[in-house]
Design a protein around this motif. Sequence first.
Motif, PDB file in Angstrom:
ATOM      1  N   LEU A  39       2.163   1.831  -3.484  1.00 28.56           N
ATOM      2  CA  LEU A  39       1.159   2.311  -4.430  1.00 28.56           C
ATOM      3  C   LEU A  39       0.551   3.652  -4.036  1.00 28.56           C
ATOM      4  O   LEU A  39      -0.335   4.159  -4.708  1.00 28.56           O
ATOM      5  CB  LEU A  39       0.043   1.270  -4.567  1.00 28.56           C
ATOM      6  CG  LEU A  39       0.475  -0.038  -5.217  1.00 28.56           C
ATOM      7  CD1 LEU A  39      -0.582  -1.094  -5.048  1.00 28.56           C
ATOM      8  CD2 LEU A  39       0.776   0.187  -6.686  1.00 28.56           C
ATOM      9  N   GLY A  40       1.007   4.197  -2.929  1.00 30.36           N
ATOM     10  CA  GLY A  40       0.515   5.519  -2.538  1.00 30.36           C
ATOM     11  C   GLY A  40      -0.844   5.485  -1.871  1.00 30.36           C
ATOM     12  O   GLY A  40      -1.476   6.521  -1.709  1.00 30.36           O
ATOM     13  N   LEU A  41      -1.306   4.306  -1.485  1.00 30.28           N
ATOM     14  CA  LEU A  41      -2.585   4.230  -0.772  1.00 30.28           C
ATOM     15  C   LEU A  41      -2.402   4.605   0.694  1.00 30.28           C
ATOM     16  O   LEU A  41      -3.357   4.936   1.382  1.00 30.28           O
ATOM     17  CB  LEU A  41      -3.184   2.825  -0.891  1.00 30.28           C
ATOM     18  CG  LEU A  41      -3.578   2.397  -2.305  1.00 30.28           C
ATOM     19  CD1 LEU A  41      -3.941   0.932  -2.351  1.00 30.28           C
ATOM     20  CD2 LEU A  41      -4.722   3.246  -2.828  1.00 30.28           C
ATOM     21  N   LEU A  42      -1.158   4.503   1.152  1.00 27.75           N
ATOM     22  CA  LEU A  42      -0.804   4.969   2.492  1.00 27.75           C
ATOM     23  C   LEU A  42       0.367   5.930   2.339  1.00 27.75           C
ATOM     24  O   LEU A  42       1.160   5.811   1.403  1.00 27.75           O
ATOM     25  CB  LEU A  42      -0.387   3.802   3.394  1.00 27.75           C
ATOM     26  CG  LEU A  42      -1.487   2.885   3.935  1.00 27.75           C
ATOM     27  CD1 LEU A  42      -0.853   1.714   4.675  1.00 27.75           C
ATOM     28  CD2 LEU A  42      -2.418   3.637   4.872  1.00 27.75           C
ATOM     29  N   SER A  69       1.622   4.818 -12.955  1.00 25.69           N
ATOM     30  CA  SER A  69       0.559   3.863 -12.611  1.00 25.69           C
ATOM     31  C   SER A  69      -0.031   3.193 -13.850  1.00 25.69           C
ATOM     32  O   SER A  69      -0.627   2.125 -13.744  1.00 25.69           O
ATOM     33  CB  SER A  69      -0.533   4.552 -11.790  1.00 25.69           C
ATOM     34  OG  SER A  69      -1.115   5.604 -12.510  1.00 25.69           O
ATOM     35  N   LYS A 109       0.834  -1.209   0.000  1.00 25.49           N
ATOM     36  CA  LYS A 109       0.000   0.000   0.000  1.00 25.49           C
ATOM     37  C   LYS A 109       0.861   1.249   0.000  1.00 25.49           C
ATOM     38  O   LYS A 109       0.514   2.261  -0.612  1.00 25.49           O
ATOM     39  CB  LYS A 109      -0.921  -0.006   1.216  1.00 25.49           C
ATOM     40  CG  LYS A 109      -2.095  -0.951   1.062  1.00 25.49           C
ATOM     41  CD  LYS A 109      -2.898  -1.013   2.339  1.00 25.49           C
ATOM     42  CE  LYS A 109      -4.036  -2.005   2.221  1.00 25.49           C
ATOM     43  NZ  LYS A 109      -4.627  -2.271   3.543  1.00 25.49           N
TER      44      LYS A 109
END
Lengths: 464, 408
Positions: free
Chosen positions: B61-64, B84, B58
């Motif tokens: 992927l830049g989700l966090l 991406s 995460k």
Amino acid sequence: MKIKGELEMRSIWAVARNTIRQAIRMKIAAAFILLMIIIIPIMGLTMSGDGTIKGRLQSFTTYSLALVSLLLSILTIIVATFSLTDDIKQKRIYTVLTKPIRRIELLMGKFLGVVMLDLIILIPVSAIIYSIILYIPYHYKADPQQKQQLENEFFTARASIIPPKPDVREEVREIYLKLKKNEQLPKGMSYNSIMRNLTYIKQMEKRAVPVGRQIQWDFENVKVSGRGQKIFIRFQYDVAINPPDMNIYGLWAVGDLRQISPITSGPGRTYFIERKDILGITREFEVPADAVAADGYFGVAFLNPPINNTVVIFPSGEEEGLEILYKAGGFTSNYIRAVFMIFAKLFFLAALGTLAATFLSFPVAILLCLSLFCTAILSGFITESLDSPGDNINIFYEYTIMPFIKLIPHFDYYTPSKYLIPARLISIAVIAEIAASMILLKSGIILAFSVLIFKFKEIAKITV
Amino acid sequence: MMQNNKYAIETFSLTKIFSDLWGRAKVTAVNNLNLQVRYNEVFGLLGPNGSGKTTTIKLLLGLLHPTKGKTLVLGGDATTTKISSRIGFLPEESYLYKYLTAREILDFYASLFSLPARVRKSRIEALLDMVGLRAAANRQVGTFSKGMARRIGLAQALINDPDLLILDEPTTGLDPIGTRQIKDLIAELAKRGKTVLLCSHLLADVEDVCDRISILYGGSIQAEGKVKDLLQQTYKTQIISDSLNPSTIESIKGLIIAEKKDFEITSPMEKLESFFIRTVAKAQTKAATTSGAVSTTQIGEFLTAKDKEKGILDKLVTAETQKEPKSEPVQTQKPAEVHIEQRPDTELIRKLTGQEDGPKPVEQKEQIASETEEEEKIREDLLKELTDSQTDNADKQADENKGRAGNA
């Protein structure tokens, strides 16, 4: 190819389409559409109003549009908040945001989807209501005279002129100074509240007509175009003491009243009308448009005959206050503008729901939106009641609650029925005001905030 | 496309601390992680539950947002559309739009990429074939089983023909055939120059496909290296041959005894996985013979689609050959047994189910016969692996093992 900083419409469109599909397939929208399609025709057949065909038309228009507006508002709030919060909760957003879509594009897509869903439902439903409205006179077999009346009083759009509030500042100041001199000022009241009360009393006095006296309103720049036109006077009576049969007698003089008074100029006829009207209900009468003087002057005078035996007061409210109306447009274009009013509200709610969804979970977001929606519906009432709080709270609320309430649009101020029932023209100015304030400014601010919040949000973190 | 960095994924003292409402640190999920995944390798991220594998992904992927440190994915920031668009991601669970059909889901994801409509359409169809969901393509995904949902998840991760594929527990919820397909797919993608980050705690899966692995615990790396280096027991020797007659065995025994070493002689066991796949395939052809129609079960569709896998991969990758990394000669040779084990099964499955449109039962029967023979041969090849891993199968052959003196 995509230039940096430019939004990719393809992605926004894909998300929007997905949102519409979601709303329709999850049967949220379907339930609402079904509800409307069933209820609206039933309303058309059952609502009788005051029994006349005009009354039927008015009550059907009022309630069907109010129903559509309410149901779509709720639908908008549900879809706008659910769509994004559920994506986050179900973690579907992981697979979406790791694709080449910017967060602002996702957010705008969700918003656009809700707005489009509203349009998809609003346009056909309001078309159905429109056809039912047109059909009602035929269904109840209106005779030519009734038809003519409806043409004049319902199937039209009339410009309205409201007399300005009388300027009583000078008088109020004098009374205040006199009271102060005589040390008769009420104790424990601030200057502001004393002035407010005095102004209210003084303005009421200006609208009150004692027995045997008369009141006159002068209108300038009245422009009635076309031959055979009528000019309508719309009013309501209030009284000091209720007469036994609740009826008020009135002697009205309407037209170029300057001819009666010593200073006479320009041609223009004056009509004298005797009426008996029930009090507390808005009434209307008409005179031919040649009563308007060539220079646009139009006067209305009311004489309170002794038979009434009470002071007659003309209320000042938006609905009840005296106004003159004359034809300035067609019913259809006015109806379309009324539907646009509903749409503007939905647009705002969609923006609000989108904002709430960026930082709240579904139940909290929907609660917030619903309470703000109710505040918007009652905003007139709330502002009014906040206008005279205790003096100590005054400053506090002026800087805290007031700006907030100002940001909330005044939904109750822009109800379609307010215009369609008295066949009042929704002027381009009103439409422009709605578009500028509700769509551009307020929704714009809200959307900007939501983009900002969503941009820096930690998506994978659990939201409570 | 330029690869200005020698690693496909690189993290620099990546740290993620989850704090509570008042900002007090609660959990350190990732702790000073320095991860390096080379281009064109299959990298396994292992670790027990809660060791920070998913958090790391995460973060990548830049989700966090990292508390400290930095990540580079394909030489840049994974949240930018430029990067991406080259990543494929399959999350831990397949989170799907339940109200969409399989085809609509893929269309939705595909429309987030700038693909021409024609390419998008053909890719969607190819992927539906590949994951074996063509027959269910117009069904709402809410009605799918967990395994089917997983397949759609995989398909959406491949929709953009990614250079880097990040798979978080890809085989959860899949039947053995699905698992095998994913493993084959990973191997195939690696062969075509893709980079794969595989995150799992199913060790058998990782062992089969990964070039290098890293074992996480408490958010930091405990062990890292090539699978071969980490697992090869250099103090042992394994000989795999076709079955020998007793006298030969005796003479070999003699030689070993002369060297004074412990030994054990058995027939190698087939892996349960290969056995399972063979059994199902057999059962399926039988059903086809009796009913004379293509089996409509999920497995059937999936198997039918298997031979198209190469097709779609070719389609997906044709224009990508120049993407092969040139900056560094990456060593990606796999332990030989992995290839030996995979190839025959892939062929088996393909041959078994070669005619996906109108199966000709008789032909298929013949194929099965020939295939089984082939399979027998391969089983011999598996001897080495089996003797390594399966020590408790010695009972059968106990008589022949008199010569051994016990485990080393």
